[in-house]
Design an enzyme around this catalytic site. Structure first.
Site, PDB file in Angstrom:
ATOM      1  N   VAL A  15       0.831  -1.214   0.000  1.00 27.53           N
ATOM      2  CA  VAL A  15       0.000   0.000   0.000  1.00 27.53           C
ATOM      3  C   VAL A  15       0.867   1.267   0.000  1.00 27.53           C
ATOM      4  O   VAL A  15       0.607   2.214  -0.752  1.00 27.53           O
ATOM      5  CB  VAL A  15      -0.982  -0.002   1.205  1.00 27.53           C
ATOM      6  N   GLU A 131     -10.430   5.354   5.158  1.00 29.36           N
ATOM      7  CA  GLU A 131     -11.203   4.817   4.023  1.00 29.36           C
ATOM      8  C   GLU A 131     -10.613   3.492   3.504  1.00 29.36           C
ATOM      9  O   GLU A 131     -11.341   2.579   3.117  1.00 29.36           O
ATOM     10  CB  GLU A 131     -11.218   5.849   2.886  1.00 29.36           C
ATOM     11  N   VAL A 134     -11.390  -0.525   4.895  1.00 33.53           N
ATOM     12  CA  VAL A 134     -12.520  -1.414   4.606  1.00 33.53           C
ATOM     13  C   VAL A 134     -12.819  -1.430   3.108  1.00 33.53           C
ATOM     14  O   VAL A 134     -13.057  -0.382   2.503  1.00 33.53           O
ATOM     15  CB  VAL A 134     -13.787  -0.963   5.374  1.00 33.53           C
ATOM     16  N   LYS A 207     -13.281  -5.562   9.637  1.00 34.74           N
ATOM     17  CA  LYS A 207     -13.944  -4.577   8.759  1.00 34.74           C
ATOM     18  C   LYS A 207     -15.429  -4.460   9.100  1.00 34.74           C
ATOM     19  O   LYS A 207     -15.995  -3.370   9.116  1.00 34.74           O
ATOM     20  CB  LYS A 207     -13.757  -4.989   7.294  1.00 34.74           C
TER      21      LYS A 207
HETATM   22  P1  NAP Z   1       3.178  -4.931   3.709  1.00 35.38           P
HETATM   23  O1  NAP Z   1       3.306  -5.061   2.243  1.00 35.38           O
HETATM   24  O2  NAP Z   1       3.520  -6.088   4.566  1.00 35.38           O
HETATM   25  O3  NAP Z   1       4.029  -3.656   4.153  1.00 35.38           O
HETATM   26  C1  NAP Z   1       4.270  -3.346   5.481  1.00 35.38           C
HETATM   27  C2  NAP Z   1       5.310  -2.249   5.540  1.00 35.38           C
HETATM   28  O4  NAP Z   1       5.541  -1.894   6.899  1.00 35.38           O
HETATM   29  C3  NAP Z   1       6.672  -2.657   4.959  1.00 35.38           C
HETATM   30  O5  NAP Z   1       7.177  -1.639   4.161  1.00 35.38           O
HETATM   31  C4  NAP Z   1       7.560  -2.842   6.186  1.00 35.38           C
HETATM   32  O6  NAP Z   1       8.931  -2.496   5.975  1.00 35.38           O
HETATM   33  C5  NAP Z   1       6.934  -1.802   7.111  1.00 35.38           C
HETATM   34  N1  NAP Z   1       7.218  -2.079   8.505  1.00 35.38           N
HETATM   35  C6  NAP Z   1       7.086  -3.219   9.191  1.00 35.38           C
HETATM   36  N2  NAP Z   1       7.488  -3.056  10.462  1.00 35.38           N
HETATM   37  C7  NAP Z   1       7.897  -1.778  10.559  1.00 35.38           C
HETATM   38  C8  NAP Z   1       8.460  -1.007  11.594  1.00 35.38           C
HETATM   39  N3  NAP Z   1       8.675  -1.527  12.796  1.00 35.38           N
HETATM   40  N4  NAP Z   1       8.770   0.292  11.340  1.00 35.38           N
HETATM   41  C9  NAP Z   1       8.566   0.836  10.128  1.00 35.38           C
HETATM   42  N5  NAP Z   1       8.054   0.146   9.104  1.00 35.38           N
HETATM   43  C10 NAP Z   1       7.726  -1.146   9.316  1.00 35.38           C
HETATM   44  O7  NAP Z   1       1.688  -4.526   4.109  1.00 35.38           O
HETATM   45  P2  NAP Z   1       0.571  -3.866   3.194  1.00 35.38           P
HETATM   46  O8  NAP Z   1      -0.121  -4.947   2.440  1.00 35.38           O
HETATM   47  O9  NAP Z   1       1.112  -2.699   2.470  1.00 35.38           O
HETATM   48  O10 NAP Z   1      -0.473  -3.402   4.321  1.00 35.38           O
HETATM   49  C11 NAP Z   1      -0.239  -2.244   5.098  1.00 35.38           C
HETATM   50  C12 NAP Z   1      -1.508  -1.935   5.873  1.00 35.38           C
HETATM   51  O11 NAP Z   1      -2.592  -1.750   4.963  1.00 35.38           O
HETATM   52  C13 NAP Z   1      -1.980  -3.049   6.808  1.00 35.38           C
HETATM   53  O12 NAP Z   1      -2.619  -2.469   7.921  1.00 35.38           O
HETATM   54  C14 NAP Z   1      -2.996  -3.810   5.971  1.00 35.38           C
HETATM   55  O13 NAP Z   1      -3.940  -4.500   6.757  1.00 35.38           O
HETATM   56  C15 NAP Z   1      -3.642  -2.658   5.250  1.00 35.38           C
HETATM   57  N6  NAP Z   1      -4.300  -2.984   3.993  1.00 35.38           N
HETATM   58  C16 NAP Z   1      -3.665  -3.703   3.047  1.00 35.38           C
HETATM   59  C17 NAP Z   1      -4.310  -3.956   1.854  1.00 35.38           C
HETATM   60  C18 NAP Z   1      -3.657  -4.755   0.763  1.00 35.38           C
HETATM   61  O14 NAP Z   1      -4.335  -5.044  -0.223  1.00 35.38           O
HETATM   62  N7  NAP Z   1      -2.398  -5.105   0.868  1.00 35.38           N
HETATM   63  C19 NAP Z   1      -5.599  -3.461   1.629  1.00 35.38           C
HETATM   64  C20 NAP Z   1      -6.228  -2.705   2.624  1.00 35.38           C
HETATM   65  C21 NAP Z   1      -5.560  -2.466   3.810  1.00 35.38           C
HETATM   66  P3  NAP Z   1       9.879  -3.295   4.953  1.00 35.38           P
HETATM   67  O15 NAP Z   1       9.270  -3.094   3.584  1.00 35.38           O
HETATM   68  O16 NAP Z   1      11.193  -2.648   5.071  1.00 35.38           O
HETATM   69  O17 NAP Z   1       9.826  -4.723   5.378  1.00 35.38           O
HETATM   70  N1  HSE Z   2      -6.048  -8.879   3.139  1.00 43.13           N
HETATM   71  C1  HSE Z   2      -7.113  -8.005   2.829  1.00 43.13           C
HETATM   72  C2  HSE Z   2      -8.048  -8.663   1.841  1.00 43.13           C
HETATM   73  C3  HSE Z   2      -6.566  -6.721   2.263  1.00 43.13           C
HETATM   74  O1  HSE Z   2      -7.662  -9.649   1.224  1.00 43.13           O
HETATM   75  O2  HSE Z   2      -9.172  -8.196   1.671  1.00 43.13           O
HETATM   76  C4  HSE Z   2      -7.616  -5.673   2.037  1.00 43.13           C
HETATM   77  O3  HSE Z   2      -8.096  -5.191   3.247  1.00 43.13           O
END
Ligand code: NAP
Ligand code: HSE
Length: 434
Positions: A15, A131, A134, A207
């Site tokens: 993200v 936003e 969810v 959510k």
């Molecule tokens: P992700 O790809 O696992 O990225 C997490 C990021 O956080 C990475 O860049 C990681 O660093 C960094 N991080 C971890 N520990 C940290 C720390 N102690 N200090 C600073 N940075 C740290 O996760 P994501 O999928 O982008 O999701 C991020 C958030 O959005 C979560 O809350 C997730 O539930 C939410 N979300 C995700 C999606 C989706 O489709 N992926 C959709 C809606 C909501 P490194 O890169 O250096 O490891």
């Molecule tokens: N892991 C979540 C999903 C990301 O698959 O819907 C979006 O919130």
């Protein structure tokens, strides 16, 4: 133009990278839309050496995300690390304590601590926007907070987890294995850091608890959500469901009853032809019933870089425009206390599948067990395939029955000698008819 809005992004994964890309690609348009430029000032992640495919020239790197959250040259902290506790929570709390606006996609954090964080934001007069938390790219928070504010919401049914919907769709269309498809969903950036949150229904429950709070004006009550995941669904269940005219979906349902709010997440058979049955792949959908507007169905991509970053940007543009609203529509002091409805009385038809010995009298015992629990049978199928343990699969579809009766039937059946293990029970829902 007013002075720039200075932002810091904590977390540069799926993200976070998406947000940085949109900020660069749409810079001029966003500035025109917001009346001021949105400037990326600092970022933080764990590994500063990781190649991320984004240009961070001129952007400060902070090793400690908490330091970024307290920095004097930042107006908005965008938390994209994830997790209900630990660094993510500290980052958000630090930012709010320092009078900074917060934007987050972290549904786990909000489901557990959303009300206290909203209270902190209200005390400081700053925004707490979520936003992206969810349904990915679907603007459902905006819809409930703004567009539907005139309505009393009666019910809300959603497909809220992209990973599960992707897995179920792929299992149906390609016949591939659960585990195999889950790996794809992880590679595509859909799954949570711990994918058991997705397939176990916890992410959808986070959510749902947020949406139910917005819909019914009550404090978030994650602890009352009934949660079942999709781990026990097999390719055979998907095939039987199709033969009966249904699709299997992981549904998240919140309903207002006289006794309180019922919140549940579970797989369900959804009738072909209904709006929710048609939602496939990584798409999510939310069907909301308001007393004035009637049924409203919103559908769009629920996970992944682009859709989620799109939602984060909409929150940033609102803040840049000077919009600061109570995070849960009304000030937190106006939210009612949670009230959990008694689910035993909730009614639906059910799909039941288990393996049983194929001998004279076994079906009579099985149907007696169902009758003793006051469960009436609509259809029985014995596909003739050999199941595990040498028993053969038996599938029942029941008439509408109370949840308490179905639980009793499940227990009676699992005690029968001819039945192997606990029967799989899946509710049949109408998928929101218009
Ligand atoms: P992700 O790809 O696992 O990225 C997490 C990021 O956080 C990475 O860049 C990681 O660093 C960094 N991080 C971890 N520990 C940290 C720390 N102690 N200090 C600073 N940075 C740290 O996760 P994501 O999928 O982008 O999701 C991020 C958030 O959005 C979560 O809350 C997730 O539930 C939410 N979300 C995700 C999606 C989706 O489709 N992926 C959709 C809606 C909501 P490194 O890169 O250096 O490891
Ligand atoms: N892991 C979540 C999903 C990301 O698959 O819907 C979006 O919130």
């Amino acid at each position: 133009m007013s002075k720039p809005l200075r932002i810091g992004v904590a977390g540069l994964g799926t993200v976070g990278v998406g947000v940085v890309k949109i900020l660069a690609a749409r810079r001029e348009f966003l500035a025109a839309a917001a009346g001021r430029s949105i400037d990326l000032v600092a970022v933080s992640a764990r590994d500063s050496a990781k190649s991320r495919g984004i240009d961070l020239d001129g952007v400060r790197w902070e090793n400690d995300a908490r330091k970024l959250a307290a920095a004097n040259d930042i107006d908005v902290v965008v938390e994209l690390i994830g997790g209900a506790e630990g660094v993510a929570r500290e980052v958000v709390e630090t930012a709010l304590a320092n009078g900074k606006h917060v934007v987050t996609a972290n549904k786990a954090l909000i489901a557990h601590h959303g009300i206290s964080l909203a209270r902190a934001a209200e005390q400081r007069g700053v925004a707490f926007n979520y936003e992206a938390a969810v349904a990915g790219g679907i603007p459902i928070i905006k819809a409930l907070r703004e567009g539907l504010a005139a309505n009393e919401i009666e019910s809300l049914v959603g497909i809220l987890n992209g990973t599960c919907n992707y897995i179920l769709t792929e299992m149906e269309t390609t016949g591939r294995d659960f585990g195999d498809v889950l790996k794809d969903a992880q590679a595509l950036g859909y799954a949570e850091a711990d994918p058991s949150f997705d397939v176990g229904g916890i992410d959808a429950a986070h959510k749902l608890a947020i949406l139910a709070s917005l819909a019914f004006g009550r404090e978030i009550d994650f602890g009352s959500v009934h949660i079942e995941g999709i781990e026990k669904i097999t390719a055979a269940d998907i095939r039987f469901a199709r033969e009966f005219g249904y699709k299997i979906k992981l549904l998240a349902i919140a309903t207002k009853t006289d006794g309180g709010v019922e919140q549940r997440v579970h797989p369900a058979l959804v009738a072909d032809g209904s709006p929710l049955a048609a939602v496939s792949g990584v798409f999510n959908a939310v069907a909301v019933r308001g007393d004035r507007v009637g049924l409203l169905v919103l559908e769009g991509r629920g996970a992944g870089e682009g859709p989620t970053a799109s939602a984060v940007l909409s929150d940033l543009v609102d803040i840049a425009r000077g919009l600061v609203m109570p995070p849960f529509i009304v000030p937190t002091s106006h939210l009612k206390q949670p009230a959990k409805a008694n689910a035993d009385k909730s009614q639906s038809a059910y799909y039941l599948r288990f393996n049983a010995i194929d001998r004279a009298g076994s079906m009579a015992e099985i149907t007696r067990a169902l009758a003793n629990a006051a469960v009436s049978i609509e259809r029985i199928v014995q596909p003739g395939e050999q199941g595990d343990t040498g028993r053969k699969p038996v599938v029942f579809v029941t008439h509408k029955t109370e949840e308490g009766s179905m639980r009793a039937a499940q227990t009676h059946l699992s005690r029968l000698e001819d039945v192997a293990g606990k029967p799989l029970v899946i509710r049949i829902e109408d998928g929101e008819s218009r």
